[in-house]
Design an enzyme around this catalytic site. Structure first.
Site, PDB file in Angstrom:
ATOM      1  N   GLY A 180      23.629  31.381  32.322  1.00 39.74           N
ATOM      2  CA  GLY A 180      22.403  31.037  31.615  1.00 39.74           C
ATOM      3  C   GLY A 180      21.187  31.118  32.513  1.00 39.74           C
ATOM      4  CB  THR A 230      33.418  29.055  38.339  1.00 40.70           C
ATOM      5  OG1 THR A 230      32.738  29.093  37.084  1.00 40.70           O
ATOM      6  CG2 THR A 230      34.584  30.022  38.317  1.00 40.70           C
ATOM      7  CB  SER A 248      38.996  28.791  30.850  1.00 46.54           C
ATOM      8  OG  SER A 248      39.212  28.755  32.254  1.00 46.54           O
ATOM      9  NE  ARG A 290      44.444  38.591  42.268  1.00 45.32           N
ATOM     10  CZ  ARG A 290      43.386  37.798  42.171  1.00 45.32           C
ATOM     11  NH1 ARG A 290      42.550  37.687  43.189  1.00 45.32           N
ATOM     12  NH2 ARG A 290      43.156  37.131  41.068  1.00 45.32           N
ATOM     13  CD  GLU A 318      34.768  37.866  38.034  1.00 51.50           C
ATOM     14  OE1 GLU A 318      35.540  36.883  38.042  1.00 51.50           O
ATOM     15  OE2 GLU A 318      35.144  39.007  38.286  1.00 51.50           O
ATOM     16  CD  GLU A 354      22.940  67.281  47.488  1.00 51.36           C
ATOM     17  OE1 GLU A 354      21.815  66.860  47.180  1.00 51.36           O
ATOM     18  OE2 GLU A 354      23.843  66.562  47.973  1.00 51.36           O
ATOM     19  NE  ARG A 370      37.367  39.446  40.070  1.00 48.10           N
ATOM     20  CZ  ARG A 370      38.144  38.395  40.267  1.00 48.10           C
ATOM     21  NH1 ARG A 370      39.149  38.482  41.135  1.00 48.10           N
ATOM     22  NH2 ARG A 370      37.929  37.265  39.629  1.00 48.10           N
ATOM     23  CD1 TRP A 408      46.206  33.327  32.344  1.00 46.35           C
ATOM     24  CD2 TRP A 408      44.120  33.745  33.005  1.00 46.35           C
ATOM     25  NE1 TRP A 408      46.191  33.258  33.715  1.00 46.35           N
ATOM     26  CE2 TRP A 408      44.925  33.522  34.140  1.00 46.35           C
ATOM     27  CE3 TRP A 408      42.769  34.020  33.169  1.00 46.35           C
ATOM     28  CZ2 TRP A 408      44.409  33.555  35.432  1.00 46.35           C
ATOM     29  CZ3 TRP A 408      42.275  34.069  34.443  1.00 46.35           C
ATOM     30  CH2 TRP A 408      43.088  33.845  35.563  1.00 46.35           C
TER      31      TRP A 408
END
Length: 379
Positions: free
Chosen positions: A315, A210, A182, A221, A308, A63, A198, A184
């Site tokens: 879960g 992980t 995994s 990045r 992530e 404002e 991110r 990619w």
């Protein structure tokens, strides 16, 4: 708490200016937390006199920016369009209600309410007492304005951060092979988009699995990052190695490790000695510890988390009812294999009727991938 009555905007001019205010608010994303996104337009009929948005935490509010942009003049016949109700309290900046009254503005149109305990209708109430006409929109523009600030709204109402779960999976719902490979699954374009996400959140969370398998940095990045998000590792026993990338950068980029009461004192001392903050989350299982950790993270001012990985932690968040939105990259590949990792583990539900139902679902192509976005809750 003052309840704001809403109304459908009757003129296209009102709709156009209010839509612009919401559009302006978006420009502050990733810059203003824990404050909300806000935009404002000062207009006289169809003429825009000044625009502004909240540019950074501690900077003038939208404002004030719009009034300043309009310069000197008489504004009694002008309308101020605001994406979020104006504040009436002293914080890092003076109350916006004072600026509105001082400028001589006699009419404001607001897109959405502020559910904070110190706000929640106070600003509009004060302005009405000063003779200002206050119009609170409803319909699609009000919904857009509320969705703009889901992290702020959840934090204001519950004290906990809003959680966005992101995952990359195959057509058959797998996130890793049976051997754990995994990289990619998603395309480079998809990973680039995820880095922008991110940059927009307060924190990024992963599980210790992980962290040990991928040894990630968990940084945004992309160019022009205002500040790197806090890295959060759910690590019940405090196993994160001192030579991990996360720990090596802990004194430069904030790192929080969430441990259980079973974590050895020697492990937590080591984490702290290397610059990590340690949170002890009580609870008899992982789901309870997730809930407890979110309360503590919220108390530190974290309003949004990008979750992530991996499947076990995701879960637990789902079992805790703490996933507010999900964004899934689906790659055009199929893994198969009974030991390949699924995207979600945890306890899950026993019947289809118990399954959380998305409030909205959107799909878009991103290179070879398909991006599916779904909102599970609205705050």
């Amino acid at each position: 708490m003052l309840i704001l009555s809403s109304m459908t905007l009757k003129t296209e001019t009102d709709r156009r200016h209010l839509a612009r205010a919401i559009e302006l608010a978006e420009q502050g994303r990733g810059r203003v937390s824990p404050n909300p996104l806000a935009g404002a337009v000062l207009a006289r009929d169809s003429e825009t006199l000044g625009e502004g948005y909240h540019t950074a935490f501690g900077a003038p509010h939208a404002e004030v920016e719009a009034i300043r942009a309009a310069g000197s003049g008489e504004f009694e016949d002008a309308t101020l369009y605001i994406s979020l109700e104006p504040c009436a309290h002293h914080g890092k900046t003076p109350p916006c209600t004072e600026a509105i009254v001082h400028a001589g503005i006699r009419r404001i149109v607001i897109a959405s309410d502020d559910p904070s305990a110190h706000a929640s209708g106070r600003g509009p109430g004060i302005l009405r007492d000063e003779g200002v006409e206050v119009v609170v929109a409803d319909g699609d523009l009000a919904a857009r304005a509320r969705l703009l600030n889901q992290p702020f709204r959840k934090h204001a109402r519950t004290g906990k951060p809003w959680v966005l779960w992101k995952a990359a999976m195959t057509l058959d719902g797998k996130v890793a092979t049976g051997t754990g490979d995994s990289k990619w699954i998603s395309s480079q374009d998809s990973r680039g988009v995820a880095h922008h996400w991110r940059a927009e959140v307060d924190a990024i969370a992963v599980g210790i699995g992980t962290a040990l398998t991928d040894n990630p940095r968990l940084t945004a990045r992309v160019e022009q990052v205002v500040r790197q998000p806090r890295r959060v590792v759910f690590d019940s026993l405090g196993r994160l190695p001192p030579d991990s990338q996360l720990m090596r950068e802990a004194r430069r980029i904030p790192l929080t490790v969430v441990v259980s009461r079973a974590a050895p004192r020697t492990s937590t001392d080591t984490l702290q000695a290397h610059g990590a903050e340690v949170i002890v989350a009580p609870g008899e299982n992982e789901t309870a510890r997730v809930r407890a950790a979110l309360v503590q993270l919220g108390e530190t001012g974290i309003t949004s988390i990008l979750l992530e990985g991996g499947p076990r932690l995701a879960g637990a968040f789902l079992d805790a009812g703490e996933i507010d939105e999900l964004r899934l990259f689906v790659a055009p590949i199929v893994l198969g294999g009974r030991t390949a990792r699924s995207a979600l583990e945890g306890e899950g539900v026993e019947t289809i009727a118990e399954a959380p139902h998305a409030l909205s679902v959107d799909c878009e192509s991103l290179g070879d991938d398909l991006l599916i976005s779904a909102r599970l809750k609205e705050w």
